[in-house]
Design an enzyme around this catalytic site. Structure first.
Site, PDB file in Angstrom:
ATOM      1  CE1 TYR A   1      -9.372  -2.786   0.078  1.00  0.00           C
ATOM      2  CE2 TYR A   1      -8.504  -0.918  -1.166  1.00  0.00           C
ATOM      3  CZ  TYR A   1      -8.305  -2.011  -0.333  1.00  0.00           C
ATOM      4  OH  TYR A   1      -7.029  -2.338   0.083  1.00  0.00           O
TER       5      TYR A   1
ATOM      6  CE  LYS B   1      -3.993  -2.269   2.208  1.00  0.00           C
ATOM      7  NZ  LYS B   1      -4.963  -2.243   3.340  1.00  0.00           N
TER       8      LYS B   1
ATOM      9  CD  GLU C   1      -8.775  -9.221  -3.742  1.00  0.00           C
ATOM     10  OE1 GLU C   1      -9.654  -8.940  -2.908  1.00  0.00           O
ATOM     11  OE2 GLU C   1      -7.644  -9.631  -3.407  1.00  0.00           O
TER      12      GLU C   1
ATOM     13  CG  HIS D   1      -5.303  -6.361  -0.382  1.00  0.00           C
ATOM     14  ND1 HIS D   1      -6.513  -6.499   0.238  1.00  0.00           N
ATOM     15  CD2 HIS D   1      -5.343  -7.188  -1.469  1.00  0.00           C
ATOM     16  CE1 HIS D   1      -7.266  -7.350  -0.443  1.00  0.00           C
ATOM     17  NE2 HIS D   1      -6.579  -7.784  -1.488  1.00  0.00           N
TER      18      HIS D   1
ATOM     19  CG  ASN E   1      -3.665  -2.227   6.861  1.00  0.00           C
ATOM     20  OD1 ASN E   1      -3.526  -1.877   5.695  1.00  0.00           O
ATOM     21  ND2 ASN E   1      -4.711  -2.935   7.269  1.00  0.00           N
TER      22      ASN E   1
HETATM   23  P1  RTP Z   1      -6.999  -6.099   3.195  1.00  0.00           P
HETATM   24  O1  RTP Z   1      -8.343  -6.350   2.544  1.00  0.00           O
HETATM   25  O2  RTP Z   1      -6.417  -4.748   2.842  1.00  0.00           O
HETATM   26  O3  RTP Z   1      -6.037  -7.234   2.969  1.00  0.00           O
HETATM   27  O4  RTP Z   1      -7.170  -6.049   4.772  1.00  0.00           O
HETATM   28  P2  RTP Z   1      -8.109  -6.913   5.686  1.00  0.00           P
HETATM   29  O5  RTP Z   1      -8.763  -8.009   4.910  1.00  0.00           O
HETATM   30  O6  RTP Z   1      -7.267  -7.281   6.853  1.00  0.00           O
HETATM   31  O7  RTP Z   1      -9.181  -5.838   6.128  1.00  0.00           O
HETATM   32  P3  RTP Z   1     -10.622  -5.469   5.495  1.00  0.00           P
HETATM   33  O8  RTP Z   1     -11.630  -5.645   6.568  1.00  0.00           O
HETATM   34  O9  RTP Z   1     -10.820  -6.175   4.186  1.00  0.00           O
HETATM   35  O10 RTP Z   1     -10.467  -3.910   5.238  1.00  0.00           O
HETATM   36  C1  RTP Z   1      -9.817  -3.437   4.087  1.00  0.00           C
HETATM   37  C2  RTP Z   1      -8.887  -2.312   4.464  1.00  0.00           C
HETATM   38  O11 RTP Z   1      -9.648  -1.181   4.906  1.00  0.00           O
HETATM   39  C3  RTP Z   1      -8.927  -0.475   5.904  1.00  0.00           C
HETATM   40  N1  RTP Z   1      -9.723  -0.451   7.132  1.00  0.00           N
HETATM   41  N2  RTP Z   1      -9.862   0.619   7.868  1.00  0.00           N
HETATM   42  N3  RTP Z   1     -11.892   0.741  10.848  1.00  0.00           N
HETATM   43  C4  RTP Z   1     -11.051   1.183   9.953  1.00  0.00           C
HETATM   44  O12 RTP Z   1     -10.591   2.315   9.961  1.00  0.00           O
HETATM   45  C5  RTP Z   1     -10.650   0.281   8.893  1.00  0.00           C
HETATM   46  N4  RTP Z   1     -11.001  -0.998   8.805  1.00  0.00           N
HETATM   47  C6  RTP Z   1     -10.407  -1.458   7.692  1.00  0.00           C
HETATM   48  C7  RTP Z   1      -7.611  -1.205   6.094  1.00  0.00           C
HETATM   49  O13 RTP Z   1      -6.659  -0.583   5.217  1.00  0.00           O
HETATM   50  C8  RTP Z   1      -7.955  -2.590   5.645  1.00  0.00           C
HETATM   51  O14 RTP Z   1      -6.785  -3.307   5.287  1.00  0.00           O
HETATM   52 MG    MG Z   2      -9.874  -7.647   3.083  1.00  0.00          MG
END
Ligand code: RTP
Ligand code: MG
Length: 143
Positions: free
Chosen positions: A51, A11, A128, A117, A114
């Site tokens: 997204y 990212k 994707e 992804h 973070n």
């Molecule tokens: P990713 O899709 O990026 O691999 O991450 P993930 O599965 O661990 O998390 P996801 O729930 O899919 O969320 C996608 C990305 O959105 C941002 N996020 N911000 N509460 C918040 O501020 C929040 N929650 C999620 C993060 O960049 C997350 O990786």
């Molecule tokens: Mg995710």
């Protein structure tokens, strides 16, 4: 043994911190092979589409803003259980909850910014990968 492909993003925060190589090193150390890779700067439309599943979530707009804030690296990783393996080395979404030694625990600054992804299922990996790469941009690794 299940050889899978997964989709990965380094990212904008991690690119800005100049830790692309460090993250690639972690993929390789974990036994994941890079079979496609490129740098790009997402447009608003590309980030929104990628997204789309989070469209109704409160973090959607700031996430899209973050993901378009600078260049990213996108890659396809191949290896045994690549989908789960990649998520394991990334660590939990929130770096404060991520296990020590994971990408997010070691390098990420916040729940949003973070570093990485990784696809979370076979279906999302294939969607994707196809979102960013054509078949002829993926180079199967035979040795
Ligand atoms: P990713 O899709 O990026 O691999 O991450 P993930 O599965 O661990 O998390 P996801 O729930 O899919 O969320 C996608 C990305 O959105 C941002 N996020 N911000 N509460 C918040 O501020 C929040 N929650 C999620 C993060 O960049 C997350 O990786
Ligand atoms: Mg995710």
């Amino acid at each position: 043994m299940t050889i899978e492909r997964t989709f990965s993003i380094i990212k904008p925060d991690a690119v800005a911190k100049n830790v692309i190589g460090q993250i690639y090193n972690r993929f390789e150390t974990a036994g994941l092979k890079i079979v496609a890779s490129k740098m790009l700067h997402l447009s608003q439309e590309q980030a929104e589409g990628f997204y789309a599943e989070h469209k109704e979530r409160p973090f959607y707009a700031p996430l899209v803003e973050f993901m378009t804030s600078g260049p990213i690296m996108v890659q396809v990783l191949e290896g045994e259980n690549a989908i789960a393996r990649n998520r394991e080395i990334m660590g939990a979404t929130n770096p404060e909850e991520a296990l020590a030694g994971t990408i997010r625990a070691d390098l990420a600054g916040s729940m949003r910014e973070n570093c990485a992804h990784g696809s979370d299922s076979i279906a999302s990996a294939s969607r994707e990968i196809a979102y960013f790469f054509s078949d002829d941009e993926i180079c199967p690794r035979t040795r």
